[in-house]
Design an enzyme around this catalytic site. Structure first.
Site, PDB file in Angstrom:
ATOM      1  N   ARG A  17       0.846  -1.202   0.000  1.00  0.00           N
ATOM      2  CA  ARG A  17       0.000   0.000   0.000  1.00  0.00           C
ATOM      3  C   ARG A  17       0.878   1.248   0.000  1.00  0.00           C
ATOM      4  NH1 ARG A  17      -0.612  -2.463   5.090  1.00  0.00           N
ATOM      5  NH2 ARG A  17      -2.762  -3.110   4.729  1.00  0.00           N
ATOM      6  N   ASP A  38       5.654  -7.559   1.960  1.00  0.00           N
ATOM      7  CA  ASP A  38       4.963  -6.866   3.049  1.00  0.00           C
ATOM      8  C   ASP A  38       4.644  -7.877   4.143  1.00  0.00           C
ATOM      9  OD1 ASP A  38       3.376  -3.915   3.062  1.00  0.00           O
ATOM     10  OD2 ASP A  38       2.646  -5.378   4.519  1.00  0.00           O
ATOM     11  N   VAL A  67      10.616  -7.490   7.607  1.00  0.00           N
ATOM     12  CA  VAL A  67      11.932  -6.859   7.460  1.00  0.00           C
ATOM     13  C   VAL A  67      12.750  -6.928   8.744  1.00  0.00           C
ATOM     14  CG1 VAL A  67      11.141  -5.316   5.626  1.00  0.00           C
ATOM     15  CG2 VAL A  67      11.108  -4.518   8.021  1.00  0.00           C
ATOM     16  N   TYR A 158      10.417   8.110  16.099  1.00  0.00           N
ATOM     17  CA  TYR A 158      10.394   8.105  14.638  1.00  0.00           C
ATOM     18  C   TYR A 158      11.524   8.985  14.085  1.00  0.00           C
ATOM     19  CZ  TYR A 158       8.631   8.629   9.856  1.00  0.00           C
ATOM     20  OH  TYR A 158       8.502   8.640   8.485  1.00  0.00           O
ATOM     21  N   VAL A 191       2.939  12.987   3.547  1.00  0.00           N
ATOM     22  CA  VAL A 191       2.429  12.321   2.352  1.00  0.00           C
ATOM     23  C   VAL A 191       1.021  11.812   2.660  1.00  0.00           C
ATOM     24  CG1 VAL A 191       2.837  10.515   0.625  1.00  0.00           C
ATOM     25  CG2 VAL A 191       4.779  11.603   1.779  1.00  0.00           C
ATOM     26  N   THR A 196       0.009   9.204   7.811  1.00  0.00           N
ATOM     27  CA  THR A 196      -0.288  10.538   8.324  1.00  0.00           C
ATOM     28  C   THR A 196      -1.774  10.721   8.635  1.00  0.00           C
ATOM     29  OG1 THR A 196      -0.522  11.444   6.076  1.00  0.00           O
ATOM     30  CG2 THR A 196       1.664  11.589   7.104  1.00  0.00           C
TER      31      THR A 196
END
Length: 281
Positions: A17, A38, A67, A158, A191, A196
């Site tokens: 996505r 993913d 990951v 972050y 973005v 967000t």
């Protein structure tokens, strides 16, 4: 000037996505063969199906990818190369952004952010570079953030993760200078993706679209550079702060709404689904 990407093999993490999916579509439009990975096995299948509907399905590959697990990452890249051949481009896009005050952040969430956003990028970069170096070519594009060059209340961990990605990528780029393996950074501003959700963005600046970030990634493969900022205007504002005295730079950030955008101004209802997935999936 553009490069012929026909037949190039591109792997994208977090490709189900948002920016990852848009980047896959952009590379497919240029003739590349694209693999998306993913952690969400349902979403990655749906994402691949959507991509296949727009192109030759034989140019799309998908697999579940964690990951944070080097063995999972290695298996993913093995599958990519077994399907398409040697890897040309890796886009380390997977990342999460829980928001809130750091004192309220559970230790498990802190570790999860660093595991995905930092160790995931480092692991992927190492595994890809080891495959690329013997062939003397390849490109690793790491998706960082404007938060890797500035800082915002409500994003302490972050920001730490993205500062780490910037430092890692710049150092790796210099280590591999002259080898034929390129390292680049993409530095998005706000973005319009789920990441967000529930936030209002920076006052006076428009949010970028995923397709703009995707075009920036492809442009780096066309013409390798150390980094690109999207949007350019927001990136210029961030860079300009580095040349200002700290009190003035922070006053500028406050004027743009940075002190509140990830704290009191968040629409918690609009953000709830993303936060749940980012913190616990």
């Amino acid at each position: 000037m553009t490069t012929d990407l026909t037949g190039r093999v591109v792997a994208i993490t977090g490709g189900a996505r948002g920016i990852g999916h848009a980047t896959a579509a952009a590379f497919l439009a240029r003739g590349a063969r694209v693999a998306i990975g993913d952690i969400d096995d349902v979403a990655v299948k749906e994402g691949a199906t959507a991509l296949e509907s727009t192109t030759d399905a034989t140019r799309v590959h998908h697999d579940t990818l964690d990951v944070t697990d080097p063995e999972s990452f290695d298996r993913f890249l093995d599958g990519v190369e077994a399907t398409f051949g040697p890897l040309d481009v890796l886009v380390n896009n997977a990342g999460i952004m829980p928001v809130g005050r750091v004192v309220d952040e559970p230790d498990a969430v802190t570790r999860r952010v660093l595991d995905i956003n930092v160790l995931g990028v480092i692991t992927g970069s190492k595994l890809a570079a080891r495959r690329m170096l013997p062939r003397g070519r390849g490109h690793i594009v790491n998706i960082a953030s404007a938060a890797g060059e500035t800082y915002s209340p409500g994003l302490a961990t972050y920001c730490a993760s993205k500062f780490a990605v910037v430092g890692f990528t710049d150092a790796a780029r210099l280590e591999h200078r002259g080898t034929g393996v390129e390292f680049s950074l993409v530095m998005p501003s706000f973005v319009n993706t789920e990441l967000t959700a529930g936030t209002s963005g920076a006052r006076g600046f428009r949010n970028a679209e995923p397709e703009e970030i995707a075009r920036a990634v492809v442009s780096l493969v066309d013409r390798p550079r150390s980094r690109v900022r999207v949007t350019r205007l927001f990136g210029a504002a961030v860079v300009s702060q580095k040349f200002l005295p700290r009190p003035l730079a922070e006053a500028m950030s406050r004027a743009l709404g940075a002190d509140d955008v990830f704290l009191g101004a968040v629409d918690q209802g609009a953000r709830r689904a993303y936060e749940e997935r980012a913190r616990h999936s």
